[in-house]
Design a protein around this motif. Sequence first.
Motif, short mmCIF file in Angstrom:
data_model
loop_
_atom_site.label_atom_id
_atom_site.label_comp_id
_atom_site.label_asym_id
_atom_site.label_seq_id
_atom_site.Cartn_x
_atom_site.Cartn_y
_atom_site.Cartn_z
N ILE A 107 0.81 -1.22 0.00
CA ILE A 107 0.00 0.00 0.00
C ILE A 107 0.84 1.27 0.00
CG2 ILE A 107 -0.32 0.01 2.51
CD1 ILE A 107 -3.13 1.18 2.00
N ALA A 108 1.97 1.29 0.70
CA ALA A 108 2.77 2.52 0.77
C ALA A 108 3.26 2.94 -0.62
CB ALA A 108 3.96 2.33 1.72
N ALA A 109 3.78 1.99 -1.38
CA ALA A 109 4.26 2.31 -2.73
C ALA A 109 3.12 2.76 -3.62
CB ALA A 109 4.97 1.10 -3.34
N ALA A 110 1.97 2.10 -3.49
CA ALA A 110 0.82 2.48 -4.30
C ALA A 110 0.35 3.89 -3.97
CB ALA A 110 -0.32 1.48 -4.09
N ARG A 111 0.30 4.20 -2.70
CA ARG A 111 -0.18 5.54 -2.32
C ARG A 111 0.82 6.62 -2.71
NH1 ARG A 111 -3.43 6.18 3.14
NH2 ARG A 111 -4.13 7.97 1.89
N GLU A 112 2.10 6.30 -2.68
CA GLU A 112 3.07 7.28 -3.15
C GLU A 112 2.90 7.54 -4.65
OE1 GLU A 112 7.85 8.02 -3.73
OE2 GLU A 112 7.19 6.60 -2.19
N ARG A 113 2.71 6.48 -5.43
CA ARG A 113 2.48 6.66 -6.88
C ARG A 113 1.24 7.51 -7.12
NH1 ARG A 113 3.75 1.11 -7.02
NH2 ARG A 113 1.53 0.59 -7.17
N GLU A 114 0.18 7.21 -6.38
CA GLU A 114 -1.06 7.96 -6.55
C GLU A 114 -0.87 9.42 -6.17
OE1 GLU A 114 -4.11 4.20 -5.78
OE2 GLU A 114 -3.92 5.77 -4.27
N LEU A 115 -0.12 9.66 -5.11
CA LEU A 115 0.13 11.04 -4.69
C LEU A 115 0.93 11.80 -5.74
CD1 LEU A 115 0.09 13.37 -2.70
CD2 LEU A 115 2.00 12.28 -1.47
N ARG A 116 1.91 11.15 -6.32
CA ARG A 116 2.70 11.82 -7.36
C ARG A 116 1.83 12.18 -8.56
NH1 ARG A 116 7.91 12.12 -6.10
NH2 ARG A 116 8.72 10.68 -4.51
N GLU A 117 0.90 11.31 -8.91
CA GLU A 117 0.00 11.63 -10.02
C GLU A 117 -0.94 12.77 -9.65
OE1 GLU A 117 -2.14 11.49 -13.67
OE2 GLU A 117 -0.09 11.11 -13.02
N ALA A 118 -1.46 12.76 -8.43
CA ALA A 118 -2.33 13.85 -7.99
C ALA A 118 -1.56 15.18 -8.00
CB ALA A 118 -2.88 13.56 -6.59
N CYS A 119 -0.32 15.15 -7.57
CA CYS A 119 0.50 16.36 -7.60
C CYS A 119 0.68 16.87 -9.03
CB CYS A 119 1.87 16.09 -6.97
SG CYS A 119 1.85 15.97 -5.17
N ARG A 120 0.90 15.95 -9.96
CA ARG A 120 1.04 16.34 -11.37
C ARG A 120 -0.23 17.04 -11.85
NH1 ARG A 120 -0.61 15.17 -16.14
NH2 ARG A 120 -1.95 13.48 -15.38
N ILE A 121 -1.37 16.48 -11.51
CA ILE A 121 -2.65 17.04 -11.93
C ILE A 121 -2.88 18.43 -11.33
CG2 ILE A 121 -5.16 16.76 -11.71
CD1 ILE A 121 -4.59 13.68 -11.86
N LEU A 122 -2.58 18.56 -10.05
CA LEU A 122 -2.84 19.83 -9.35
C LEU A 122 -1.79 20.89 -9.64
CD1 LEU A 122 -3.93 18.43 -5.87
CD2 LEU A 122 -5.42 19.24 -7.72
N GLY A 123 -0.66 20.48 -10.17
CA GLY A 123 0.41 21.44 -10.47
C GLY A 123 1.40 21.63 -9.35
N VAL A 124 1.41 20.70 -8.39
CA VAL A 124 2.39 20.77 -7.31
C VAL A 124 3.77 20.51 -7.89
CG1 VAL A 124 3.18 19.69 -5.16
CG2 VAL A 124 0.73 20.08 -5.56
N ARG A 125 4.69 21.42 -7.64
CA ARG A 125 6.01 21.36 -8.29
C ARG A 125 6.92 20.32 -7.67
NH1 ARG A 125 10.55 26.17 -8.30
NH2 ARG A 125 11.94 25.26 -9.86
#
Length: 237
Positions: A65-83
Amino acid sequence: MNHTEQRGVRKLLAVFAHPDDETFICGGTLAKYAGEGTEITLVSATRGEMGRRMGNPPYLNRETIAAARERELREACRILGVRELKFLDIRDKTVEFIDEELLAGRVETWIREIDPDVILTFHEQWGGHPDHCAIGKATTAACRRAGLEERLFFISFGDMMERPELFGYTRTDVVKIDVSAQLELKLAAFRAHRCQSEIDEWVWLPDREAVARFGKYEYFIKAGQTGQVRPGVQRSF
């Protein structure tokens, strides 16, 4: 000339506890300011490895789960524009047990390095989860140590701050951000956090129906307020 004008680019630092905090609570605001050119850095204390949601039907476990949630967070950051995304590498559900001085010192290091115009975190009392409250308390202490408490704002949940007096605040203590133009991005970021949002059927309705579930505003509380009563609500940081 103010701090922002001196260096040209605005910077925002968000310090939260878990992957998805940034999206579920203030994704619209992050997308709005990123779209206006603000450089956003997100610090997540944990990777959310103790979360109870494992997908629907479940396809994750404590090992994955930790690796999956990190991947998901990175994608959410990309969508939101988090640098930039940083982790404090604390185990989920243990933030409250980390030495407060040590944790505040780690956050202070990021604050001094980034020198943000705005800092977002949880309120140590209204955070709603021990990890939230602990990272909020540490970030508040870090801002005080860095002499930047005037740049600190606490997130709030939903529209609770439409009536700030219920929580001991006045309307001038609250910043109300119109995120109506960012709701589709917020929805996309919700969906990026797949293992956490799959169980919520409304997230996966047709876009128009799902977006209608969001409020058009997100609310933030200015730190260190004394509660002077003046009319109006601030609309930006």
